[in-house]
Scaffold this active site. Sequence first.
Site, PDB file in Angstrom:
ATOM      1  N   HIS A  76     -14.749 -26.384 -12.503  1.00  0.00           N
ATOM      2  CA  HIS A  76     -14.530 -26.708 -11.084  1.00  0.00           C
ATOM      3  C   HIS A  76     -13.742 -28.021 -10.928  1.00  0.00           C
ATOM      4  O   HIS A  76     -13.992 -28.795  -9.997  1.00  0.00           O
ATOM      5  CB  HIS A  76     -15.858 -26.812 -10.325  1.00  0.00           C
ATOM      6  CG  HIS A  76     -16.636 -25.532 -10.286  1.00  0.00           C
ATOM      7  ND1 HIS A  76     -16.546 -24.635  -9.253  1.00  0.00           N
ATOM      8  CD2 HIS A  76     -17.520 -24.994 -11.160  1.00  0.00           C
ATOM      9  CE1 HIS A  76     -17.356 -23.604  -9.490  1.00  0.00           C
ATOM     10  NE2 HIS A  76     -17.944 -23.804 -10.640  1.00  0.00           N
ATOM     11  N   ASN A 149     -21.218 -20.544  -4.959  1.00  0.00           N
ATOM     12  CA  ASN A 149     -19.922 -19.929  -5.258  1.00  0.00           C
ATOM     13  C   ASN A 149     -19.570 -18.942  -4.158  1.00  0.00           C
ATOM     14  O   ASN A 149     -20.402 -18.624  -3.310  1.00  0.00           O
ATOM     15  CB  ASN A 149     -19.985 -19.178  -6.591  1.00  0.00           C
ATOM     16  CG  ASN A 149     -19.823 -20.113  -7.798  1.00  0.00           C
ATOM     17  OD1 ASN A 149     -19.323 -21.224  -7.680  1.00  0.00           O
ATOM     18  ND2 ASN A 149     -20.242 -19.639  -8.945  1.00  0.00           N
TER      19      ASN A 149
HETATM   20 FE1  HDD Z   1     -21.977 -25.052 -12.164  1.00  0.00          FE
HETATM   21  C1  HDD Z   1     -19.983 -27.651 -11.344  1.00  0.00           C
HETATM   22  C2  HDD Z   1     -21.414 -23.625  -9.076  1.00  0.00           C
HETATM   23  C3  HDD Z   1     -23.837 -22.294 -13.083  1.00  0.00           C
HETATM   24  C4  HDD Z   1     -22.832 -26.588 -15.016  1.00  0.00           C
HETATM   25  N1  HDD Z   1     -20.888 -25.521 -10.545  1.00  0.00           N
HETATM   26  C5  HDD Z   1     -20.138 -26.650 -10.393  1.00  0.00           C
HETATM   27  C6  HDD Z   1     -19.529 -26.671  -9.098  1.00  0.00           C
HETATM   28  C7  HDD Z   1     -19.923 -25.525  -8.465  1.00  0.00           C
HETATM   29  C8  HDD Z   1     -20.789 -24.822  -9.369  1.00  0.00           C
HETATM   30  C9  HDD Z   1     -19.554 -25.094  -7.069  1.00  0.00           C
HETATM   31  C10 HDD Z   1     -18.595 -27.743  -8.564  1.00  0.00           C
HETATM   32  C11 HDD Z   1     -19.339 -28.807  -7.815  1.00  0.00           C
HETATM   33  C12 HDD Z   1     -18.357 -29.792  -7.248  1.00  0.00           C
HETATM   34  O1  HDD Z   1     -17.593 -29.410  -6.340  1.00  0.00           O
HETATM   35  O2  HDD Z   1     -18.348 -30.908  -7.738  1.00  0.00           O
HETATM   36  N2  HDD Z   1     -22.447 -23.268 -11.280  1.00  0.00           N
HETATM   37  C13 HDD Z   1     -22.216 -22.942  -9.975  1.00  0.00           C
HETATM   38  C14 HDD Z   1     -22.958 -21.741  -9.654  1.00  0.00           C
HETATM   39  C15 HDD Z   1     -23.626 -21.367 -10.782  1.00  0.00           C
HETATM   40  C16 HDD Z   1     -23.309 -22.332 -11.802  1.00  0.00           C
HETATM   41  C17 HDD Z   1     -22.976 -21.077  -8.288  1.00  0.00           C
HETATM   42  C18 HDD Z   1     -24.548 -20.211 -11.003  1.00  0.00           C
HETATM   43  C19 HDD Z   1     -25.251 -19.663 -10.086  1.00  0.00           C
HETATM   44  N3  HDD Z   1     -23.082 -24.514 -13.766  1.00  0.00           N
HETATM   45  C20 HDD Z   1     -23.806 -23.362 -13.947  1.00  0.00           C
HETATM   46  C21 HDD Z   1     -24.574 -23.439 -15.162  1.00  0.00           C
HETATM   47  C22 HDD Z   1     -24.305 -24.673 -15.719  1.00  0.00           C
HETATM   48  C23 HDD Z   1     -23.363 -25.325 -14.828  1.00  0.00           C
HETATM   49  C24 HDD Z   1     -25.494 -22.353 -15.680  1.00  0.00           C
HETATM   50  C25 HDD Z   1     -24.815 -25.302 -16.983  1.00  0.00           C
HETATM   51  C26 HDD Z   1     -25.854 -24.937 -17.628  1.00  0.00           C
HETATM   52  N4  HDD Z   1     -21.419 -26.759 -13.061  1.00  0.00           N
HETATM   53  C27 HDD Z   1     -21.936 -27.227 -14.221  1.00  0.00           C
HETATM   54  C28 HDD Z   1     -21.446 -28.603 -14.603  1.00  0.00           C
HETATM   55  C29 HDD Z   1     -20.575 -28.980 -13.369  1.00  0.00           C
HETATM   56  C30 HDD Z   1     -20.624 -27.716 -12.524  1.00  0.00           C
HETATM   57  C31 HDD Z   1     -20.827 -28.691 -15.932  1.00  0.00           C
HETATM   58  C32 HDD Z   1     -19.180 -29.513 -13.637  1.00  0.00           C
HETATM   59  C33 HDD Z   1     -19.005 -30.718 -12.778  1.00  0.00           C
HETATM   60  C34 HDD Z   1     -20.310 -30.936 -12.190  1.00  0.00           C
HETATM   61  O3  HDD Z   1     -21.186 -30.005 -12.623  1.00  0.00           O
HETATM   62  O4  HDD Z   1     -20.614 -31.826 -11.424  1.00  0.00           O
HETATM   63  O5  HDD Z   1     -22.503 -29.458 -14.772  1.00  0.00           O
END
Ligand code: HDD
Length: 686
Positions: A76, A149
């Site tokens: 993202h 999402n």
């Molecule tokens: Fe995630 C970012 C949505 C599963 C780990 N995720 C991130 C963002 C969104 C989502 C919208 C951007 C937030 C922003 O604008 O800063 N992610 C989801 C949804 C998931 C999902 C709807 C499942 C239902 N994500 C998911 C899992 C993991 C992550 C299973 C790790 C185990 N996601 C992350 C992250 C991020 C992220 C690596 C990257 C930047 C941040 O978090 O702040 O931690």
Amino acid sequence: MADEKLYETKQGNGGERQQIARGDTSAMTTNFGAPLSDNENSLKAGDRGPTLLEDFILREKIFHFDHERIPERIVHARGSAAHGYFECTDPIPELSRASLFAEKGKKTPVFTRFSTVAGGAGSVDTPRDVRGFAVKFYTDEGNWDLVSNNIPVFFIQDAIKFPDLIHAVKMEADRAYPQAASAHDTFWDFISLMPETLHTLIWAMSDRGIPRSLRMMEGFGVHTFKLVNAEGKESFVKFHWRPKLGMQSLIWDESAKLQGADNDYHRRDLWEAITRGDFPEWDFAVQVFDQELADSLPYDVLDATKLIPEEVVPLRVIGRMVLDRNPDNFFAETEQAAFLPSNIVPGIDFTDDPLLQGRLFSYLDTQKSRLGTANFHQIPINAAKCPFANMQRDGMMQTHVPRGRANYEPNSLDEAGEDPGPRPLSTGFVTRPQEVSGPKLRVRAESFGDFYSQPRMYWNSMTASEQAHIASAMVFELSKVSLEHVRKRMLSQLHVLHEDLAKRVATGLAMELPDPVAPFQQPIDLEPSDALSIQKKWRETLEGRQVAILFAEGSDQARIEALKRAIEAERGTVFTIAPKVGGIPVSGGMMKADGQLAGSPSVLFDAIALVLTAEAATKLAQDAAAVSFVADAFAHLKAIGTTEEAKALLDKAGVQPDQGVTDLDGLPDAAKLRYWDREPKVRDLA
Ligand code: HDD
């Protein structure tokens, strides 16, 4: 004489010296407040001599510049955001004690960031991808981040697979391409080996993966969460966002061309809409259910690869979100915004969904590496707007200056007349007791084992045109996969999902359809859900849509203006295009255009109008930019408003008459639709 000139440049004139008088906020200073007299030249030994280490002004400026970038989000990374508010329209105290749902009309400030998943921060806006839809509610009982999402399900069931999924979809490790694209070997290799991904895959391959605008997307909290009322009664809930403008998507060819025409298509669209005062708006709805209903479903509500159709549990709209202010600074706000699914408030709680449980750890952890400090919660965009206080202290970039000695709890410093600091409240966040027992196991619940029924339901819920888009997207992506065994295995997976889809993809790839894989659990037939289809829910409106009017020398200005008025009356916007922008002679005098033809391809607009003389149309028929302007609008199933005079250009562009090709008066209505019936005439779909 030469020296005098140098002195002037360095020191500026007397007026400038006055400007930097103490306390003048327009004065340019160092980071520590020393006023600058020269922002042009470094300090040298002689006017052509070496630069001096002593130059604290140069060193500070370059030092800061060298560190301007922070690690981009691992997923993202590419995002655009806006401020706004959430308004409760239907309070639910019987379900939740969350303060933002307590009273009708209560407003809670929000900051919402939309994103693509796979591409880097500088990548394009319109690849085929899932879109992030993260909302930070600054409630008066703390921040609640609903990190959603635009697709209601997720690729995997257990957070332990997230690094594998993301490694597979992002650019390949050795060659660092493709950027922001799932059409490559490693993604499909992973998908074909992990059938739990199929449901989200089919959504991503559908028109949901290529939204027309961030303002025209649905959003979903994905997981089952809990609502908790003041008496401690819990209900299960799924959260939904519904765009007021209706949902709309691109055609794949359009989205690919947009990547060249305007990298920032979605970012610009959001920014400009808010600047114009066309504030994007979403309804906020909940699907509420209890354990009994959960037990009656043929899938597990803790499995994030499953959705609950609205036909099974209806949506209740309880609020709306309006985004009415662009960020003042992209970095300070959009880039530094840290969303955490673990940011929750009294009245809302987690479930045991193993994907959600993993997320609760991951997001907090990632902010430390992105923002460099455990104090990232103090950055203004992340800080709660209600008072917050505890005994956490110090750390890098600490900006709070707590007074006194009370940095531990409990304490009895108040008995000595000192401030004892904050204490836990009996009305604070409470986790409801929940029975947890059983052996420690590293397993997947059997109730998570049906990977095919819901993607099949999705396929069965689509219109014929949407099905053709899905099959064609899969053919496109798998054609980019160079490993034949991966393509074959994928076809075997699709064969279980739906034979028709599998056959169409196999035919599109010119491959034999292999036998189906042996599924872990046999799929069952679920009722199709019309609510899953974009086309079935199409909102006929010009609101939020933009129509391009192409004119040239001699065009009838009165007709252009009448058309503009008619479109604006329907709340659409108009963008005028001509071969030159500065002004060209038209019937009523000289007329300026908003954009130049070569730089304003029709992919940027929802419909086009041609207001041309026969002579101009004949001339434009020799111009590739004009021909593709019209040909693309036709191929992208858009309405074309025209007159007889434009025939030479229409013919050259291969436009054949149909309902979407109309006279100028008919355009405001025609532009509310896309012409799906035209598609088989303009492209070979799987
Ligand atoms: Fe995630 C970012 C949505 C599963 C780990 N995720 C991130 C963002 C969104 C989502 C919208 C951007 C937030 C922003 O604008 O800063 N992610 C989801 C949804 C998931 C999902 C709807 C499942 C239902 N994500 C998911 C899992 C993991 C992550 C299973 C790790 C185990 N996601 C992350 C992250 C991020 C992220 C690596 C990257 C930047 C941040 O978090 O702040 O931690």
